[in-house]
Design a protein around this motif. Structure first.
Motif, PDB file in Angstrom:
ATOM      1  N   GLU A  57       4.863   7.007  -8.856  1.00 50.13           N
ATOM      2  CA  GLU A  57       4.446   6.576  -7.529  1.00 50.13           C
ATOM      3  C   GLU A  57       3.254   7.408  -7.072  1.00 50.13           C
ATOM      4  OE1 GLU A  57       7.876   6.896  -5.004  1.00 50.13           O
ATOM      5  OE2 GLU A  57       8.570   4.873  -5.514  1.00 50.13           O
ATOM      6  N   LEU A  58       2.353   6.776  -6.346  1.00 49.52           N
ATOM      7  CA  LEU A  58       1.192   7.439  -5.777  1.00 49.52           C
ATOM      8  C   LEU A  58       1.388   7.514  -4.269  1.00 49.52           C
ATOM      9  CD1 LEU A  58      -1.451   5.464  -7.849  1.00 49.52           C
ATOM     10  CD2 LEU A  58      -0.714   7.823  -8.257  1.00 49.52           C
ATOM     11  N   LYS A  59       1.188   8.696  -3.704  1.00 48.38           N
ATOM     12  CA  LYS A  59       1.503   8.929  -2.291  1.00 48.38           C
ATOM     13  C   LYS A  59       0.232   9.192  -1.481  1.00 48.38           C
ATOM     14  CE  LYS A  59       6.092   9.290  -3.027  1.00 48.38           C
ATOM     15  NZ  LYS A  59       7.133   8.476  -2.361  1.00 48.38           N
ATOM     16  N   LEU A  60       0.359   8.984  -0.181  1.00 45.76           N
ATOM     17  CA  LEU A  60      -0.701   9.349   0.749  1.00 45.76           C
ATOM     18  C   LEU A  60      -0.089   9.854   2.054  1.00 45.76           C
ATOM     19  CD1 LEU A  60      -0.813   6.888   3.062  1.00 45.76           C
ATOM     20  CD2 LEU A  60      -2.096   5.719   1.273  1.00 45.76           C
ATOM     21  N   ASP A  61      -0.877  10.593   2.815  1.00 47.37           N
ATOM     22  CA  ASP A  61      -0.517  11.038   4.157  1.00 47.37           C
ATOM     23  C   ASP A  61      -1.432  10.341   5.153  1.00 47.37           C
ATOM     24  OD1 ASP A  61       1.316  12.761   3.020  1.00 47.37           O
ATOM     25  OD2 ASP A  61       0.054  14.549   3.226  1.00 47.37           O
ATOM     26  N   VAL A  62      -0.883   9.967   6.316  1.00 42.29           N
ATOM     27  CA  VAL A  62      -1.642   9.234   7.323  1.00 42.29           C
ATOM     28  C   VAL A  62      -1.818  10.103   8.563  1.00 42.29           C
ATOM     29  CG1 VAL A  62      -1.872   7.073   8.595  1.00 42.29           C
ATOM     30  CG2 VAL A  62      -0.488   7.145   6.499  1.00 42.29           C
ATOM     31  N   TYR A  63      -3.065  10.290   8.973  1.00 44.94           N
ATOM     32  CA  TYR A  63      -3.406  11.015  10.200  1.00 44.94           C
ATOM     33  C   TYR A  63      -3.894   9.983  11.211  1.00 44.94           C
ATOM     34  CZ  TYR A  63      -3.291  15.285   7.356  1.00 44.94           C
ATOM     35  OH  TYR A  63      -2.911  16.319   6.524  1.00 44.94           O
ATOM     36  N   LYS A  64      -3.097   9.778  12.266  1.00 44.07           N
ATOM     37  CA  LYS A  64      -3.407   8.735  13.238  1.00 44.07           C
ATOM     38  C   LYS A  64      -3.817   9.363  14.574  1.00 44.07           C
ATOM     39  CE  LYS A  64       0.764   7.342  12.401  1.00 44.07           C
ATOM     40  NZ  LYS A  64       2.067   6.648  12.403  1.00 44.07           N
ATOM     41  N   PRO A  65      -4.784   8.748  15.280  1.00 42.79           N
ATOM     42  CA  PRO A  65      -5.107   9.235  16.622  1.00 42.79           C
ATOM     43  C   PRO A  65      -3.849   9.291  17.481  1.00 42.79           C
ATOM     44  CG  PRO A  65      -6.721   7.617  15.912  1.00 42.79           C
ATOM     45  CD  PRO A  65      -5.622   7.604  14.878  1.00 42.79           C
ATOM     46  N   ALA A  66      -3.696  10.362  18.238  1.00 39.35           N
ATOM     47  CA  ALA A  66      -2.445  10.579  18.970  1.00 39.35           C
ATOM     48  C   ALA A  66      -2.202   9.503  20.021  1.00 39.35           C
ATOM     49  CB  ALA A  66      -2.462  11.963  19.618  1.00 39.35           C
ATOM     50  N   VAL A  67      -3.254   9.066  20.694  1.00 35.39           N
ATOM     51  CA  VAL A  67      -3.108   8.054  21.742  1.00 35.39           C
ATOM     52  C   VAL A  67      -3.605   6.736  21.167  1.00 35.39           C
ATOM     53  CG1 VAL A  67      -3.717   7.362  24.081  1.00 35.39           C
ATOM     54  CG2 VAL A  67      -3.464   9.790  23.517  1.00 35.39           C
ATOM     55  N   ASP A  68      -2.689   5.884  20.737  1.00 36.15           N
ATOM     56  CA  ASP A  68      -3.081   4.641  20.073  1.00 36.15           C
ATOM     57  C   ASP A  68      -2.565   3.402  20.798  1.00 36.15           C
ATOM     58  OD1 ASP A  68      -4.716   3.932  17.924  1.00 36.15           O
ATOM     59  OD2 ASP A  68      -2.993   3.247  16.766  1.00 36.15           O
ATOM     60  N   LYS A  69      -1.700   3.590  21.792  1.00 38.08           N
ATOM     61  CA  LYS A  69      -1.113   2.453  22.483  1.00 38.08           C
ATOM     62  C   LYS A  69      -2.182   1.711  23.282  1.00 38.08           C
ATOM     63  CE  LYS A  69       2.761   1.168  25.474  1.00 38.08           C
ATOM     64  NZ  LYS A  69       3.895   1.650  26.288  1.00 38.08           N
ATOM     65  N   GLY A  70      -2.288   0.418  23.056  1.00 35.36           N
ATOM     66  CA  GLY A  70      -3.260  -0.394  23.774  1.00 35.36           C
ATOM     67  C   GLY A  70      -4.645  -0.358  23.188  1.00 35.36           C
ATOM     68  N   ALA A  71      -4.862   0.429  22.122  1.00 36.84           N
ATOM     69  CA  ALA A  71      -6.185   0.508  21.519  1.00 36.84           C
ATOM     70  C   ALA A  71      -6.429  -0.685  20.615  1.00 36.84           C
ATOM     71  CB  ALA A  71      -6.316   1.806  20.721  1.00 36.84           C
ATOM     72  N   ALA A  72      -7.680  -1.096  20.525  1.00 34.73           N
ATOM     73  CA  ALA A  72      -8.046  -2.132  19.568  1.00 34.73           C
ATOM     74  C   ALA A  72      -7.946  -1.559  18.162  1.00 34.73           C
ATOM     75  CB  ALA A  72      -9.468  -2.613  19.857  1.00 34.73           C
ATOM     76  N   ALA A  73      -8.005  -2.433  17.161  1.00 40.04           N
ATOM     77  CA  ALA A  73      -7.936  -1.971  15.776  1.00 40.04           C
ATOM     78  C   ALA A  73      -9.013  -0.925  15.513  1.00 40.04           C
ATOM     79  CB  ALA A  73      -8.106  -3.153  14.833  1.00 40.04           C
ATOM     80  N   ARG A  74      -8.618   0.136  14.849  1.00 37.82           N
ATOM     81  CA  ARG A  74      -9.496   1.289  14.665  1.00 37.82           C
ATOM     82  C   ARG A  74     -10.140   1.289  13.281  1.00 37.82           C
ATOM     83  NH1 ARG A  74      -8.979   5.080  18.567  1.00 37.82           N
ATOM     84  NH2 ARG A  74      -7.103   5.143  19.871  1.00 37.82           N
ATOM     85  N   PRO A  75     -11.263   2.009  13.139  1.00 37.80           N
ATOM     86  CA  PRO A  75     -11.815   2.214  11.801  1.00 37.80           C
ATOM     87  C   PRO A  75     -10.935   3.174  11.003  1.00 37.80           C
ATOM     88  CG  PRO A  75     -13.070   3.463  13.424  1.00 37.80           C
ATOM     89  CD  PRO A  75     -12.084   2.624  14.196  1.00 37.80           C
ATOM     90  N   ALA A  76     -10.994   3.052   9.692  1.00 43.04           N
ATOM     91  CA  ALA A  76     -10.167   3.882   8.814  1.00 43.04           C
ATOM     92  C   ALA A  76     -11.048   4.647   7.832  1.00 43.04           C
ATOM     93  CB  ALA A  76      -9.166   3.026   8.047  1.00 43.04           C
ATOM     94  N   VAL A  77     -10.560   5.822   7.431  1.00 43.21           N
ATOM     95  CA  VAL A  77     -11.241   6.636   6.428  1.00 43.21           C
ATOM     96  C   VAL A  77     -10.221   7.040   5.371  1.00 43.21           C
ATOM     97  CG1 VAL A  77     -12.624   8.688   5.972  1.00 43.21           C
ATOM     98  CG2 VAL A  77     -12.821   7.532   8.192  1.00 43.21           C
ATOM     99  N   ILE A  78     -10.516   6.726   4.109  1.00 43.74           N
ATOM    100  CA  ILE A  78      -9.657   7.134   2.995  1.00 43.74           C
ATOM    101  C   ILE A  78     -10.313   8.331   2.324  1.00 43.74           C
ATOM    102  CG2 ILE A  78      -8.554   6.425   0.845  1.00 43.74           C
ATOM    103  CD1 ILE A  78      -8.736   3.530   1.829  1.00 43.74           C
ATOM    104  N   LEU A  79      -9.572   9.420   2.194  1.00 44.29           N
ATOM    105  CA  LEU A  79     -10.119  10.694   1.725  1.00 44.29           C
ATOM    106  C   LEU A  79      -9.476  11.094   0.404  1.00 44.29           C
ATOM    107  CD1 LEU A  79      -9.924  12.319   5.235  1.00 44.29           C
ATOM    108  CD2 LEU A  79     -12.053  11.874   4.022  1.00 44.29           C
ATOM    109  N   ILE A  80     -10.298  11.545  -0.546  1.00 44.45           N
ATOM    110  CA  ILE A  80      -9.815  11.861  -1.884  1.00 44.45           C
ATOM    111  C   ILE A  80     -10.337  13.228  -2.317  1.00 44.45           C
ATOM    112  CG2 ILE A  80     -11.692  10.460  -2.866  1.00 44.45           C
ATOM    113  CD1 ILE A  80      -9.735   9.817  -5.199  1.00 44.45           C
ATOM    114  N   HIS A  81      -9.434  14.084  -2.726  1.00 46.37           N
ATOM    115  CA  HIS A  81      -9.756  15.485  -3.014  1.00 46.37           C
ATOM    116  C   HIS A  81     -10.467  15.652  -4.354  1.00 46.37           C
ATOM    117  CE1 HIS A  81      -6.700  15.987  -6.192  1.00 46.37           C
ATOM    118  NE2 HIS A  81      -5.958  15.152  -5.475  1.00 46.37           N
ATOM    119  N   GLY A  82     -11.065  16.832  -4.537  1.00 48.87           N
ATOM    120  CA  GLY A  82     -11.667  17.207  -5.811  1.00 48.87           C
ATOM    121  C   GLY A  82     -10.733  18.086  -6.627  1.00 48.87           C
ATOM    122  N   GLY A  83     -11.313  18.712  -7.660  1.00 46.15           N
ATOM    123  CA  GLY A  83     -10.524  19.578  -8.525  1.00 46.15           C
ATOM    124  C   GLY A  83     -10.769  19.322 -10.002  1.00 46.15           C
ATOM    125  N   GLY A  84     -11.969  18.805 -10.331  1.00 49.18           N
ATOM    126  CA  GLY A  84     -12.308  18.585 -11.729  1.00 49.18           C
ATOM    127  C   GLY A  84     -11.426  17.575 -12.431  1.00 49.18           C
TER     128      GLY A  84
END
Length: 339
Positions: A57-84
């Motif tokens: 299985e491949l996992k991810l963690d999600v960091y969401k803006p704290a105040v999201d109620k009533g907000a329109a759909a937000r932009p997303a950023v997918i982040l991928i680490h280094g390490g050779g």
């Protein structure tokens, strides 16, 4: 008797403190502008275990803006680490080199989530797991393996392996392991994009406003996924990419207009300094939407607070540069938030 009672009280106090800290930690994340969801399975990938091909299985963690109620759909950023392509993960100690302490992808997520971005920090298959990609090793968007995996690139790979106390990868067999890992990483990032799009409603994300960002091996993976595997996204920011595997002349054409922010440090790795000019020349010749900035005084690792300089005469931190780039290309493109 007194000592036994003291030990009992100490254990109880320690447990209470741990419980208290857990509570504080869960409350502190919204206070700092984001909420965190961990260990979400986004896909599966093939690896080799004891000589047999299995799936993990491949996992991810999600960091969401704290105040999201009533907000329109937000932009997303997918982040991928280094390490050779050998080490790293979604939560790790910062890399250190030549006195510099590196900002991790989770640090970028903590920077961007309070600014209104839903950030997904992903893991991917690494070389010690012996991944098996679905992509052919001689796919038409790839350079020949022997041509691409230079001595400088393999030195960096084995530098990362030495930190894990693993033997160096050598010869054609070692290069094949690295090659398969590079392709598997690109596939995993593409699967992450597909997962975010499929889960857009769940995470309140606009599927047309997804950006990819990564450092080093992660940055190379961003380039391979976007231009090699033709994964449509709104913007990309590769930080110190070695530009591994991709044949730039074949993979990047006139129709590729993905806005790209390339960041390179003054004392970056030879594998980065050798190859970034190749992709920038191609983008310049095509009139592509790209920006190249450099980080003076730093080696391959640098923090979000490091100064970056651009040929448009602007001077700002790397973190500010990334945020400004994403704001320009991801915000304002979708529906406005409701008050």
């Amino acid at each position: 008797m007194i000592e036994a009672r003291f030990r009992t009280l100490s254990v109880a106090a320690t447990a209470a403190l741990a419980l208290s800290l857990t509570s504080i930690r869960s409350q502190a994340e919204p206070a700092f502008g984001f909420e965190l969801e961990t260990d979400v399975t986004y896909a599966k990938g093939k690896i080799t275990t004891d000589g047999k091909v299995t799936e993990r299985e491949l996992k991810l963690d999600v960091y969401k803006p704290a105040v999201d109620k009533g907000a329109a759909a937000r932009p997303a950023v997918i982040l991928i680490h280094g390490g050779g392509f050998q080490r790293g993960g979604r939560r790790q100690a910062p890399y250190k080199e030549d006195g510099a302490v590196h900002s991790r992808m989770e640090d970028y997520a903590r920077l961007l989530a309070p600014e209104g971005y839903v950030c997904f920090v992903i893991e991917y298959r690494l070389a010690p797991q012996l991944p098996e990609p679905e992509t052919a090793l001689d796919a038409d968007w790839l350079l020949p393996m022997e041509e691409d995996l230079t001595d400088a690139g393999m030195r960096r790979v084995n530098y990362a392996r030495s930190s894990l106390k693993l033997p160096p990868l050598e010869g054609e067999e070692g290069k094949t392991v690295v090659w398969k890992t590079i392709l598997s990483a690109a596939e995993d990032l593409r699967k992450a994009v597909e997962y975010v799009r499929a889960s857009a409603k769940e995470y309140n994300v606009d599927p047309e406003r997804i950006a990819l960002g990564g450092h080093s091996a992660g940055a190379a993976t961003v380039i391979n996924t976007t231009f090699g595997l033709d994964t449509p996204v709104a913007a990309v920011f590769p930080l110190s990419p070695p530009v591994s595997a991709i044949d730039v002349d074949k993979a990047i054409g006139a129709s590729d207009s993905t806005p790209t922010l390339l960041v390179v440090s003054q004392n970056d790795e030879p594998a980065v300094r050798e190859k970034v000019p190749v992709i920038t020349k191609k983008m310049r010749d095509l009139g592509a939407n790209y920006e190249l900035v450099w980080v003076p005084g730093f080696p391959h690792f640098y923090p979000t607070g490091a100064v970056s300089l651009s040929d448009d005469a602007t001077r700002m931190s790397v973190g500010e540069r990334v945020t400004k780039f994403l704001d320009e290309h991801l915000k304002g493109a979708g529906p406005k938030e409701t008050k």
